[in-house]
Design a protein around this motif. Structure first.
Motif, short mmCIF file in Angstrom:
data_model
loop_
_atom_site.label_atom_id
_atom_site.label_comp_id
_atom_site.label_asym_id
_atom_site.label_seq_id
_atom_site.Cartn_x
_atom_site.Cartn_y
_atom_site.Cartn_z
N THR A 140 33.30 -2.89 19.51
CA THR A 140 33.43 -3.42 18.15
C THR A 140 34.84 -3.21 17.60
N LEU A 141 35.07 -3.84 16.48
CA LEU A 141 36.38 -3.83 15.84
C LEU A 141 36.81 -2.41 15.47
N VAL A 142 38.07 -2.11 15.71
CA VAL A 142 38.66 -0.83 15.29
C VAL A 142 39.46 -1.08 14.02
N PRO A 143 38.99 -0.57 12.87
CA PRO A 143 39.69 -0.82 11.60
C PRO A 143 41.10 -0.26 11.61
N GLU A 144 41.98 -0.98 10.98
CA GLU A 144 43.36 -0.52 10.88
C GLU A 144 43.51 0.58 9.84
N HIS A 145 42.68 0.52 8.77
CA HIS A 145 42.80 1.48 7.66
C HIS A 145 41.52 2.29 7.53
N ARG A 146 41.68 3.59 7.44
CA ARG A 146 40.56 4.50 7.29
C ARG A 146 40.77 5.40 6.07
N PHE A 147 39.65 5.93 5.52
CA PHE A 147 39.77 6.95 4.47
C PHE A 147 38.87 8.12 4.81
N ILE A 148 39.24 9.29 4.35
CA ILE A 148 38.43 10.49 4.55
C ILE A 148 38.30 11.22 3.23
N GLY A 149 37.29 12.09 3.15
CA GLY A 149 37.08 12.91 1.97
C GLY A 149 37.27 14.38 2.32
N TYR A 150 38.21 15.02 1.67
CA TYR A 150 38.40 16.46 1.86
C TYR A 150 37.41 17.19 0.95
N PHE A 151 36.55 17.98 1.54
CA PHE A 151 35.43 18.55 0.77
C PHE A 151 35.51 20.07 0.68
N LYS A 152 34.84 20.58 -0.32
CA LYS A 152 34.61 22.01 -0.47
C LYS A 152 33.23 22.18 -1.09
N PRO A 153 32.55 23.29 -0.79
CA PRO A 153 32.98 24.43 0.02
C PRO A 153 32.99 24.11 1.52
N GLU A 154 33.51 25.06 2.29
CA GLU A 154 33.60 24.86 3.73
C GLU A 154 32.25 25.09 4.40
N ASN A 155 32.14 24.55 5.60
CA ASN A 155 30.91 24.71 6.38
C ASN A 155 30.66 26.20 6.68
N ARG A 156 29.40 26.61 6.54
CA ARG A 156 28.93 27.97 6.83
C ARG A 156 29.51 29.02 5.87
N SER A 157 29.99 28.61 4.72
CA SER A 157 30.53 29.57 3.76
C SER A 157 29.42 30.09 2.85
N THR A 158 29.72 31.17 2.15
CA THR A 158 28.82 31.73 1.15
C THR A 158 29.49 31.59 -0.21
N VAL A 159 28.76 31.00 -1.17
CA VAL A 159 29.38 30.64 -2.44
C VAL A 159 28.59 31.23 -3.61
N GLY A 160 29.14 31.06 -4.81
CA GLY A 160 28.48 31.53 -6.01
C GLY A 160 27.41 30.55 -6.49
N THR A 161 26.63 30.97 -7.48
CA THR A 161 25.50 30.17 -7.96
C THR A 161 25.91 28.92 -8.74
N GLY A 162 27.16 28.87 -9.15
CA GLY A 162 27.63 27.70 -9.91
C GLY A 162 28.51 26.77 -9.09
N MET A 163 28.48 26.94 -7.77
CA MET A 163 29.39 26.17 -6.91
C MET A 163 29.14 24.68 -7.01
N ILE A 164 30.24 23.90 -7.06
CA ILE A 164 30.19 22.43 -7.10
C ILE A 164 30.61 21.89 -5.73
N VAL A 165 29.90 20.88 -5.23
CA VAL A 165 30.31 20.20 -4.00
C VAL A 165 31.30 19.12 -4.41
N SER A 166 32.52 19.21 -3.93
CA SER A 166 33.58 18.31 -4.40
C SER A 166 34.27 17.62 -3.23
N PHE A 167 34.54 16.31 -3.41
CA PHE A 167 35.26 15.50 -2.42
C PHE A 167 36.52 14.94 -3.05
N ALA A 168 37.65 15.10 -2.35
CA ALA A 168 38.91 14.49 -2.76
C ALA A 168 39.30 13.49 -1.67
#
Length: 265
Positions: A140-168
């Motif tokens: 299939t077609l290989v797109p010329e332009h891609r986008f990614i989302g940098y997220f937090k928190p990190e995988n397998r991390s331990t966070v506080g009770t008010g943690m927000i999942v955020s994508f940039a």
């Protein structure tokens, strides 16, 4: 007497010679008939018996293309379509029509994955019970332009009770609804999570209430091949899991230069 014997032997040799010639002619005729049969299509290649679309070796196939397998007569006995050359091969769900002449993907099957390779393996049986097999692959077609989302928190991390999942996101997102649908945040125990955009390049998922200590949160990122903007496609397909630690609130008094920390209450 000798003359008579020689004549008899000569006659026998002549008969045998003519018989041999007739045999050779018969064999040649048979070969001609076989060749004509092949030319007339009585012995067809697998490509003639089973047709596939996209064709074998096709490249840059569009994601909206629908795979098709057909036979002009007889019936399809089996068809297997797979997405290959990935860490985990995936089977494309589909079914053979009631008349046995064609195969198509299930209506609910998603579009073809971009930058992927697919294989098609089909077996057909004709009216005389003879089987033919066909193997084909396409990419299939290989797109010329891609986008990614940098997220937090990190995988397998331990966070506080008010943690927000955020994508940039590294590129502006035009179709925010499609991108938000492609990200799923679930938890155990269950907590309602709401997505909120900040402009075109940041997406936060906030719990309606604080996470409970010990909660396990799973973030399924299904952005691969999602069109975030015209001609710009996501590339991520992964799962992130993090754990909520103990409840802790810190209050800082800047004037008094003190900090009060409350844990689990």
């Amino acid at each position: 007497m000798n003359h008579t014997a020689k004549s008899a032997r000569a006659s026998s040799a002549a008969v045998l010679t003519w018989a041999g010639l007739l045999t050779v002619l018969a064999l040649l005729t048979g070969c001609t008939d076989t060749r004509e049969a092949l030319l007339n299509g009585k012995a067809r290649s697998p490509g003639d018996v089973i047709s596939v679309f996209p064709e074998n070796g096709a490249k840059d196939v569009d994601e909206e293309t629908r795979i098709a397998v057909k036979v002009p007569d007889g019936r399809l006995e089996s068809v297997k379509v797979m997405r290959i050359e990935d860490a985990q091969q995936q089977t494309v769900a589909g079914r053979i029509a009631e008349d046995g002449r064609s195969w198509a993907p299930e209506p609910k099957v998603a579009r073809l994955a971009l930058a992927a390779k697919y294989s098609i393996d089909a077996v057909a049986v004709d009216a005389q019970g003879r089987r033919s097999a066909r193997h084909a692959t396409f990419t299939t077609l290989v797109p010329e332009h891609r986008f990614i989302g940098y997220f937090k928190p990190e995988n397998r991390s331990t966070v506080g009770t008010g943690m927000i999942v955020s994508f940039a996101f590294n590129r502006p997102v035009a179709d925010r609804a499609a991108v938000e649908r492609a990200i799923r945040v679930t938890s155990d125990p269950v907590v309602e999570v709401v997505g909120h955009w900040f402009g075109k390049d940041r997406l936060d998922f906030r719990p309606k209430t604080y996470w409970k200590p010990g909660t396990e949160v799973t973030v399924d990122i299904g952005l691969r091949d999602v069109e975030g903007a015209p001609g710009v496609y996501g590339s991520q397909d992964k799962t992130v899991v993090f754990t909520v630690g103990r409840h802790q609130i810190s209050r800082v008094d800047a004037e008094a230069k003190t900090m009060e920390v409350r844990r689990d209450g």
